[in-house]
Scaffold this motif. Sequence first.
Motif, PDB file in Angstrom:
ATOM      1  N   ARG A  61      38.583  24.430  39.270  1.00 33.19           N
ATOM      2  CA  ARG A  61      38.114  23.000  39.490  1.00 33.19           C
ATOM      3  C   ARG A  61      39.195  22.492  40.535  1.00 33.19           C
ATOM      4  O   ARG A  61      38.603  21.618  41.555  1.00 33.19           O
ATOM      5  CB  ARG A  61      38.257  22.042  38.100  1.00 33.19           C
ATOM      6  N   GLU A  62      40.331  22.661  40.533  1.00 30.14           N
ATOM      7  CA  GLU A  62      41.175  22.070  41.626  1.00 30.14           C
ATOM      8  C   GLU A  62      40.935  23.010  42.962  1.00 30.14           C
ATOM      9  O   GLU A  62      41.020  22.142  43.954  1.00 30.14           O
ATOM     10  CB  GLU A  62      42.642  22.735  41.120  1.00 30.14           C
ATOM     11  N   PHE A  63      40.530  24.040  42.746  1.00 32.64           N
ATOM     12  CA  PHE A  63      40.190  24.907  44.168  1.00 32.64           C
ATOM     13  C   PHE A  63      38.997  24.180  44.749  1.00 32.64           C
ATOM     14  O   PHE A  63      38.956  24.095  45.772  1.00 32.64           O
ATOM     15  CB  PHE A  63      39.925  26.336  43.799  1.00 32.64           C
ATOM     16  N   ALA A  64      37.995  23.762  43.950  1.00 30.12           N
ATOM     17  CA  ALA A  64      36.722  23.219  44.454  1.00 30.12           C
ATOM     18  C   ALA A  64      37.076  21.808  44.893  1.00 30.12           C
ATOM     19  O   ALA A  64      36.220  21.519  45.921  1.00 30.12           O
ATOM     20  CB  ALA A  64      35.747  23.286  43.354  1.00 30.12           C
ATOM     21  N   GLN A  65      38.006  21.067  44.223  1.00 30.66           N
ATOM     22  CA  GLN A  65      38.279  19.639  44.789  1.00 30.66           C
ATOM     23  C   GLN A  65      38.877  19.777  46.001  1.00 30.66           C
ATOM     24  O   GLN A  65      38.821  18.965  46.829  1.00 30.66           O
ATOM     25  CB  GLN A  65      39.079  18.942  43.614  1.00 30.66           C
ATOM     26  N   ALA A  66      39.949  21.008  46.189  1.00 27.68           N
ATOM     27  CA  ALA A  66      40.639  21.149  47.426  1.00 27.68           C
ATOM     28  C   ALA A  66      39.574  21.472  48.548  1.00 27.68           C
ATOM     29  O   ALA A  66      40.275  21.112  49.695  1.00 27.68           O
ATOM     30  CB  ALA A  66      41.607  22.085  47.383  1.00 27.68           C
ATOM     31  N   HIS A  67      38.746  21.972  48.248  1.00 28.81           N
ATOM     32  CA  HIS A  67      37.717  22.375  49.312  1.00 28.81           C
ATOM     33  C   HIS A  67      36.258  21.304  49.647  1.00 28.81           C
ATOM     34  O   HIS A  67      35.395  21.604  50.130  1.00 28.81           O
ATOM     35  CB  HIS A  67      36.992  23.840  49.225  1.00 28.81           C
ATOM     36  N   LEU A 102      34.021  23.599  59.963  1.00 27.46           N
ATOM     37  CA  LEU A 102      33.749  24.583  58.695  1.00 27.46           C
ATOM     38  C   LEU A 102      34.937  25.437  58.541  1.00 27.46           C
ATOM     39  O   LEU A 102      35.185  26.142  59.557  1.00 27.46           O
ATOM     40  CB  LEU A 102      32.461  25.127  58.696  1.00 27.46           C
ATOM     41  N   LYS A 103      35.620  25.421  57.417  1.00 28.92           N
ATOM     42  CA  LYS A 103      36.802  26.444  57.341  1.00 28.92           C
ATOM     43  C   LYS A 103      36.612  27.079  56.064  1.00 28.92           C
ATOM     44  O   LYS A 103      36.853  26.648  55.008  1.00 28.92           O
ATOM     45  CB  LYS A 103      38.119  25.494  57.100  1.00 28.92           C
ATOM     46  N   PRO A 104      36.026  28.539  56.375  1.00 28.85           N
ATOM     47  CA  PRO A 104      35.477  29.358  55.055  1.00 28.85           C
ATOM     48  C   PRO A 104      36.666  29.470  54.222  1.00 28.85           C
ATOM     49  O   PRO A 104      38.012  29.653  54.736  1.00 28.85           O
ATOM     50  CB  PRO A 104      35.400  30.372  55.815  1.00 28.85           C
ATOM     51  N   ALA A 105      36.476  29.564  52.809  1.00 31.50           N
ATOM     52  CA  ALA A 105      37.522  29.775  52.011  1.00 31.50           C
ATOM     53  C   ALA A 105      37.711  31.291  51.602  1.00 31.50           C
ATOM     54  O   ALA A 105      36.640  31.986  50.961  1.00 31.50           O
ATOM     55  CB  ALA A 105      37.045  29.229  50.737  1.00 31.50           C
ATOM     56  N   VAL A 106      38.812  31.902  52.268  1.00 31.51           N
ATOM     57  CA  VAL A 106      39.082  33.235  51.768  1.00 31.51           C
ATOM     58  C   VAL A 106      40.040  33.226  50.413  1.00 31.51           C
ATOM     59  O   VAL A 106      40.772  32.533  50.234  1.00 31.51           O
ATOM     60  CB  VAL A 106      39.934  33.885  52.903  1.00 31.51           C
ATOM     61  N   GLY A 107      39.295  34.302  49.774  1.00 30.42           N
ATOM     62  CA  GLY A 107      39.981  34.269  48.464  1.00 30.42           C
ATOM     63  C   GLY A 107      41.307  35.426  48.569  1.00 30.42           C
ATOM     64  O   GLY A 107      42.269  35.035  49.452  1.00 30.42           O
ATOM     65  N   ARG A 108      41.414  36.214  47.821  1.00 33.62           N
ATOM     66  CA  ARG A 108      42.413  37.290  47.875  1.00 33.62           C
ATOM     67  C   ARG A 108      42.064  38.186  48.668  1.00 33.62           C
ATOM     68  O   ARG A 108      40.920  38.620  49.037  1.00 33.62           O
ATOM     69  CB  ARG A 108      42.844  37.729  46.464  1.00 33.62           C
ATOM     70  N   ARG A 166      34.769  37.476  37.530  1.00 32.52           N
ATOM     71  CA  ARG A 166      34.669  36.129  37.730  1.00 32.52           C
ATOM     72  C   ARG A 166      35.891  35.406  37.723  1.00 32.52           C
ATOM     73  O   ARG A 166      36.117  34.202  37.631  1.00 32.52           O
ATOM     74  CB  ARG A 166      33.713  35.457  36.819  1.00 32.52           C
ATOM     75  N   GLY A 167      36.877  36.281  38.409  1.00 40.44           N
ATOM     76  CA  GLY A 167      38.329  35.674  38.506  1.00 40.44           C
ATOM     77  C   GLY A 167      38.650  35.228  39.944  1.00 40.44           C
ATOM     78  O   GLY A 167      39.807  34.737  40.293  1.00 40.44           O
ATOM     79  N   ALA A 168      37.581  35.296  40.721  1.00 40.03           N
ATOM     80  CA  ALA A 168      37.830  35.111  42.370  1.00 40.03           C
ATOM     81  C   ALA A 168      37.703  33.535  42.401  1.00 40.03           C
ATOM     82  O   ALA A 168      36.895  32.845  42.011  1.00 40.03           O
ATOM     83  CB  ALA A 168      36.524  35.700  42.812  1.00 40.03           C
ATOM     84  N   LEU A 169      38.601  33.022  43.381  1.00 42.18           N
ATOM     85  CA  LEU A 169      38.578  31.999  44.111  1.00 42.18           C
ATOM     86  C   LEU A 169      38.250  32.083  45.577  1.00 42.18           C
ATOM     87  O   LEU A 169      38.863  32.629  46.285  1.00 42.18           O
ATOM     88  CB  LEU A 169      39.842  31.024  43.959  1.00 42.18           C
ATOM     89  N   GLY A 170      36.854  31.789  45.997  1.00 40.60           N
ATOM     90  CA  GLY A 170      36.390  31.895  47.398  1.00 40.60           C
ATOM     91  C   GLY A 170      36.077  33.557  47.210  1.00 40.60           C
ATOM     92  O   GLY A 170      35.571  34.075  46.043  1.00 40.60           O
TER      93      GLY A 170
END
Length: 326
Positions: A177-183, A291-297, A314-318
Amino acid sequence: MKAVVVAQYVPIDQIELKQVPSPRMEAGQLRIRVEAAGIGFVDGLKIEGRYQTRDPLPFIPGTEFAGVVLEAPGAPGGYQPGMHVMGMTRSGALAEEIVVNPDALHPLPDGVTAEVAASFRANYLTALYALSARATIVAGEQLLVLGAAGGTGTAAVQIGRLLGARVIAAASTPEKREFAQAHGADAVIDYTQAGWRDTLKELTGGHGADVIFDPVGGEISVQAFRSIAWHGRHLVVGFAGGAIPALPFNLPLLKGGALLGVDLAQIPTREPEVQKRLMSQLMGWLAEGKLKPAVGRVFALDDFREAFRTMQRRGALGKMVVRISK
């Protein structure tokens, strides 16, 4: 060259990295040195033979990539050796080299890294096609994004904001949720909580979601549709949750709502002009920095299995990215 090779449809742990011959070129094609490849949920399904279409065995998985043109006989499409490009094709990206037609490529905008470029096209074209071409979302509407910290979910959050929607991001952990809000999400919801629909009702002032972007599936999809606004549109993007939901037909009737399918694989043949227009819009936003695409790991090629496992858990962020070469 090194490449991930699928010799049989098996789980990712049984897939190997092998030395294979470089792919052969045909007239009008280009050879690309792959710097980075993005992987998505569909790639995992293809490896196991669980996607709706099967690649003939053996094959090299991976559809999205960024790299440098190595060979371009006759400069097809205006591409020259040494140019930095990004692209998308049916398969073959998880390798040190790939051979493609020029229509699979776009020049890499200045300042955009290979990792960003490799995580861009599939997710962001899916999100823009879904929200703009299918749901025809308009500024001020309420957009609920399920699985909002995943690759397509994050793209939908960002594109929704660019299109003027108020974005409510639904995700299962505080980190997501923090990740989504940051984006760019305006508000967040924990959809693992029993009363999450009450929270959504409060956040929308009792209106409900005008548009639901749904790459998750399962029971959460049915619950979300129960909270759709009058004349709302529910976008069916995928089933990362594993289960294909069954929607009672009385719900669309009572809600005046619409269920809309989103299949990126069919756009090039069925709606080529739409794809061209949307890609032009996306490339413009990317080049302008809107637009700044969100790269995960980012994983090394030797660690490609862990990249897939992270996504499948489903542990991925981005979006997960595999770095092939520098």
